[in-house]
Design an enzyme around this catalytic site. Structure first.
Site, short mmCIF file in Angstrom:
data_model
loop_
_atom_site.label_atom_id
_atom_site.label_comp_id
_atom_site.label_asym_id
_atom_site.label_seq_id
_atom_site.Cartn_x
_atom_site.Cartn_y
_atom_site.Cartn_z
N CYS A 68 7.61 2.24 -2.23
CA CYS A 68 8.27 1.19 -1.44
C CYS A 68 9.79 1.23 -1.65
CB CYS A 68 7.67 -0.16 -1.86
SG CYS A 68 8.67 -1.61 -1.55
N CYS A 71 11.54 -1.95 -2.74
CA CYS A 71 11.21 -2.24 -4.15
C CYS A 71 12.14 -1.47 -5.07
CB CYS A 71 9.77 -1.84 -4.47
SG CYS A 71 8.53 -2.73 -3.53
#
Ligand SMILES: [Zn+2]
Length: 144
Positions: A68, A71
């Protein structure tokens, strides 16, 4: 005299009683002697989750995954926040890929997600990467 705070040890999950005025003195765990308060995020998983969300000092969980991008972008901010919030909140990371069942139980729909716990209960959650100012503002709204 204020009541001592109950704080789980990030190393052994042992519950420590720590007077509020000792939080800044690098308290050590009565059971394993490791530091109870860290200035970096620690890892949450299915085996320590239930123990770590307990206690009087709020636990802020960053639910993330290695694939991600947002993230990854948020990770340095979260690490920096752990140092800045030491003694006020405890910060932990939950890898949603390595802990898919737990992430499912938590109803994670998008990552990064932040979930705030105290005394075993969820107080608040928010999704999406933030900068430090946004993160601290959001925590302030939760009285952290
Ligand atoms: Zn310990």
């Amino acid at each position: 005299m204020t009541q001592p705070l109950l704080i789980p040890c990030p190393s052994c999950n042992g519950l420590n009683r720590i007077p509020a005025d000792r939080l800044s003195d690098a308290p050590r765990c009565g059971r394993c002697k490791n530091s109870v308060l860290l200035n970096t995020p620690f890892e949450l998983n299915a085996s320590n989750f239930a123990a770590q969300i307990k206690g009087d000092l709020p636990l802020l969980v960053d639910v993330w995954a290695s694939w991600c991008g947002p993230c990854q972008a948020f990770a340095p901010t979260f690490t920096q926040a752990a140092a800045q919030l030491s003694g006020r909140a405890r910060l932990a990371k939950l890898d949603s890929e390595a802990n898919q069942q737990l992430a499912g139980q938590l109803g994670i729909r998008s990552i990064p997600s932040l979930i705030l716990y105290r005394q075993g209960s969820e107080l608040a959650r928010i999704s999406g990467a933030m900068n430090m100012t946004q993160l601290l503002d959001w925590l302030k709204q939760q009285n952290i």
